[in-house]
Structures are given as structure tokens and as C-alpha cells.
Design a protein around this motif. Structure first.
Motif, mmCIF file in Angstrom:
data_model
loop_
_atom_site.group_PDB
_atom_site.id
_atom_site.type_symbol
_atom_site.label_atom_id
_atom_site.label_comp_id
_atom_site.label_asym_id
_atom_site.label_seq_id
_atom_site.Cartn_x
_atom_site.Cartn_y
_atom_site.Cartn_z
ATOM 1 N N THR A 47 0.832 -1.202 0.000
ATOM 2 C CA THR A 47 0.000 0.000 0.000
ATOM 3 C C THR A 47 0.871 1.258 0.000
ATOM 4 O OG1 THR A 47 -1.803 -1.152 1.130
ATOM 5 C CG2 THR A 47 -1.792 1.260 1.264
ATOM 6 N N ALA A 48 1.880 1.277 0.867
ATOM 7 C CA ALA A 48 2.770 2.438 0.944
ATOM 8 C C ALA A 48 3.589 2.589 -0.330
ATOM 9 C CB ALA A 48 3.689 2.320 2.170
ATOM 10 N N LEU A 49 4.040 1.472 -0.880
ATOM 11 C CA LEU A 49 4.814 1.503 -2.119
ATOM 12 C C LEU A 49 3.958 2.000 -3.289
ATOM 13 C CD1 LEU A 49 7.465 0.866 -3.574
ATOM 14 C CD2 LEU A 49 6.687 -1.498 -3.796
ATOM 15 N N ASP A 50 2.734 1.516 -3.380
ATOM 16 C CA ASP A 50 1.824 1.970 -4.437
ATOM 17 C C ASP A 50 1.533 3.464 -4.305
ATOM 18 O OD1 ASP A 50 1.744 -0.567 -5.494
ATOM 19 O OD2 ASP A 50 -0.237 -1.067 -4.666
ATOM 20 N N ALA A 51 1.383 3.943 -3.071
ATOM 21 C CA ALA A 51 1.120 5.367 -2.849
ATOM 22 C C ALA A 51 2.300 6.211 -3.321
ATOM 23 C CB ALA A 51 0.835 5.624 -1.371
ATOM 24 N N LEU A 52 3.515 5.750 -3.061
ATOM 25 C CA LEU A 52 4.697 6.483 -3.507
ATOM 26 C C LEU A 52 4.782 6.482 -5.035
ATOM 27 C CD1 LEU A 52 7.291 8.036 -3.020
ATOM 28 C CD2 LEU A 52 8.470 5.847 -2.682
ATOM 29 N N ARG A 53 4.547 5.349 -5.639
ATOM 30 C CA ARG A 53 4.590 5.275 -7.107
ATOM 31 C C ARG A 53 3.522 6.174 -7.737
ATOM 32 N NH1 ARG A 53 5.771 -1.170 -7.317
ATOM 33 N NH2 ARG A 53 8.037 -0.996 -7.432
ATOM 34 N N THR A 54 2.348 6.214 -7.143
ATOM 35 C CA THR A 54 1.276 7.073 -7.652
ATOM 36 C C THR A 54 1.665 8.540 -7.522
ATOM 37 O OG1 THR A 54 -0.405 5.416 -7.090
ATOM 38 C CG2 THR A 54 -1.155 7.708 -7.347
ATOM 39 N N ALA A 55 2.239 8.914 -6.381
ATOM 40 C CA ALA A 55 2.661 10.304 -6.169
ATOM 41 C C ALA A 55 3.753 10.696 -7.159
ATOM 42 C CB ALA A 55 3.134 10.489 -4.732
ATOM 43 N N ARG A 56 4.685 9.796 -7.407
ATOM 44 C CA ARG A 56 5.745 10.093 -8.377
ATOM 45 C C ARG A 56 5.193 10.219 -9.791
ATOM 46 N NH1 ARG A 56 10.776 6.211 -6.501
ATOM 47 N NH2 ARG A 56 11.343 7.409 -4.651
ATOM 48 N N ALA A 57 4.250 9.358 -10.148
ATOM 49 C CA ALA A 57 3.642 9.436 -11.480
ATOM 50 C C ALA A 57 2.911 10.767 -11.647
ATOM 51 C CB ALA A 57 2.685 8.259 -11.696
ATOM 52 N N LYS A 58 2.212 11.183 -10.608
ATOM 53 C CA LYS A 58 1.516 12.472 -10.662
ATOM 54 C C LYS A 58 2.527 13.611 -10.810
ATOM 55 C CE LYS A 58 -1.611 15.448 -8.118
ATOM 56 N NZ LYS A 58 -2.176 15.758 -6.808
ATOM 57 N N ALA A 59 3.635 13.516 -10.085
ATOM 58 C CA ALA A 59 4.678 14.548 -10.186
ATOM 59 C C ALA A 59 5.263 14.578 -11.597
ATOM 60 C CB ALA A 59 5.775 14.303 -9.146
ATOM 61 N N ARG A 60 5.440 13.406 -12.222
ATOM 62 C CA ARG A 60 5.947 13.363 -13.602
ATOM 63 C C ARG A 60 4.965 14.034 -14.562
ATOM 64 N NH1 ARG A 60 8.000 8.310 -11.874
ATOM 65 N NH2 ARG A 60 6.138 7.216 -12.586
ATOM 66 N N GLU A 61 3.669 13.795 -14.359
ATOM 67 C CA GLU A 61 2.654 14.437 -15.199
ATOM 68 C C GLU A 61 2.692 15.951 -15.027
ATOM 69 O OE1 GLU A 61 -1.101 12.678 -14.163
ATOM 70 O OE2 GLU A 61 -0.494 10.687 -14.856
ATOM 71 N N GLU A 62 2.812 16.391 -13.774
ATOM 72 C CA GLU A 62 2.889 17.825 -13.495
ATOM 73 C C GLU A 62 4.168 18.412 -14.088
ATOM 74 O OE1 GLU A 62 2.400 18.536 -9.298
ATOM 75 O OE2 GLU A 62 0.503 17.451 -9.244
ATOM 76 N N LEU A 63 5.244 17.630 -14.066
ATOM 77 C CA LEU A 63 6.506 18.089 -14.644
ATOM 78 C C LEU A 63 6.361 18.326 -16.141
ATOM 79 C CD1 LEU A 63 9.551 18.674 -14.624
ATOM 80 C CD2 LEU A 63 9.933 16.194 -14.779
ATOM 81 N N VAL A 64 5.741 17.401 -16.842
ATOM 82 C CA VAL A 64 5.554 17.549 -18.292
ATOM 83 C C VAL A 64 4.759 18.823 -18.572
ATOM 84 C CG1 VAL A 64 4.403 16.545 -20.315
ATOM 85 C CG2 VAL A 64 5.807 15.104 -18.832
ATOM 86 N N LYS A 65 3.705 19.049 -17.816
ATOM 87 C CA LYS A 65 2.886 20.251 -17.993
ATOM 88 C C LYS A 65 3.713 21.516 -17.711
ATOM 89 C CE LYS A 65 -1.244 22.519 -16.251
ATOM 90 N NZ LYS A 65 -2.256 22.532 -15.188
ATOM 91 N N ALA A 66 4.484 21.512 -16.615
ATOM 92 C CA ALA A 66 5.305 22.679 -16.257
ATOM 93 C C ALA A 66 6.389 22.929 -17.300
ATOM 94 C CB ALA A 66 5.931 22.476 -14.878
ATOM 95 N N GLN A 67 6.957 21.857 -17.861
ATOM 96 C CA GLN A 67 7.970 22.016 -18.902
ATOM 97 C C GLN A 67 7.362 22.655 -20.150
ATOM 98 O OE1 GLN A 67 9.425 17.947 -19.053
ATOM 99 N NE2 GLN A 67 11.319 18.529 -18.029
#
Length: 173
Positions: free
Chosen positions: A131-151
Motif C-alpha cells: 500500500t505504501a509503495l503503491d502510494a509512492l509510485r502514484t505520487a511520483r507518477a503524478k509529479a511526472r505528469e505535473e513536470l511535463v505540464k510545467a515544462q
């Protein structure tokens, strides 16, 4: 050992000793200051180098680019897994407790801290870890999506030369 190798080793040792001595002397001659002042100087140097490499002509141009650049750098760190977490390890934990309590943590930092907490518990069940690992992976994926938008938002205000410079620096794709 040949005389040539001996001389080379002796020379390298002397250069290393002189370098160490120069470093110690330069540290002793500087006034003592806290880590925050050193970090501020470092940030200012990095900012100056970035402005120079991007060919920023004036403060007005920098004011337009700076928030977008900072957003990309922050999200890039989060997407890479650094998480923007505070107080990693024991370094400066007590000194920065008040300062860090006021700074919000990213979702990646929170999820990373939660995973570390679960991993520290030797009796943690596999489902808790998952559960904790999945939450971290989800948060990182969201950050990657936000990064693409910010770029993309940053690219819209850059010249072609500035864009190429940031791509070569690894800040843009």
C-alpha cells in the motif's frame, strides 16, 4: 619502483597536500556562518550561472522565467524520487525543525516518509508495504505528469536558444 614513478608519486602527494592545505587555510580565513548563509550563496551562484547560460538580458525577463524554472526544478526532483522531503537522516534535524514544520511537504515526500516508516517496522505486513509503495509510485507518477505540464509552460516563454540550453542541461526533454 623506478625513479620516474617515485618522482611522480612524490609530486602527486605534494600537489594533494598543497590542495588540502589551501582548502584548510581558506576555510579558516572565512568568517563562521550558518548553513543557511552558505546555501543562500550557493543558490545565488547557481542562479547567476543559469541567467548567464540562458542569456537573460534583464531583471524583467528573469522575473517572467524564474517561477516557471523553479517549478520545473522542483517537480523534476520529485519525479526523480527525491520527493522534496525534509530532514533526511539526522543532519540538521533539530536545527531546522521549526523552519521545516512551516514548509509544506509534497505528496511524494509524504508518501516516501510513509514508506520509510512502514519499512522501519520489521513486523510490517506485506499488504502494508504494498500500500505504501503503491502510494509512492502514484505520487511520483503524478509529479511526472505535473513536470511535463510545467515544462510545456516554460517552453512557451523561452527563446529557441534558451530551450536548447535547458534541454542540454537536462531540465527539459
Amino acid at each position: 619502483m623506478t625513479p620516474r614513478k617515485g618522482l611522480l608519486i612524490l609530486s602527486l602527494g605534494a600537489v594533494a597536500a598543497l590542495g588540502f592545505f589551501a582548502q584548510v587555510m581558506s576555510q579558516d580565513s572565512r568568517p563562521a556562518d550558518d548553513g543557511r548563509a552558505r546555501m543562500d550563496r550557493f543558490r545565488q551562484q547557481m542562479t547567476d550561472r543559469l541567467k548567464q547560460s540562458l542569456g537573460i538580458a534583464n531583471d524583467e525577463e528573469w522575473k517572467a522565467l524564474q517561477p516557471k524554472l523553479e517549478k520545473v526544478m522542483t517537480l523534476r526532483g520529485q519525479a526523480m524520487g527525491f520527493g522534496g522531503g525534509r530532514n533526511r537522516g539526522n543532519r540538521n534535524r533539530d536545527n531546522n525543525a521549526g523552519e521545516n514544520a512551516q514548509q509544506p511537504q509534497s505528496d511524494v515526500a509524504k508518501a516516501s516518509a510513509e514508506l520509510q516508516k512502514v519499512l522501519q517496522n520489521k513486523d510490517a505486513k506485506p499488504q502494508e508495504i504494498k500500500t505504501a509503495l503503491d502510494a509512492l509510485r502514484t505520487a511520483r507518477a503524478k509529479a511526472r505528469e505535473e513536470l511535463v505540464k510545467a515544462q510545456k509552460e516554460l517552453q512557451e516563454v523561452l527563446t529557441l536558444r534558451q530551450e536548447a540550453q535547458l534541454v542540454s542541461m537536462g531540465m527539459l526533454e
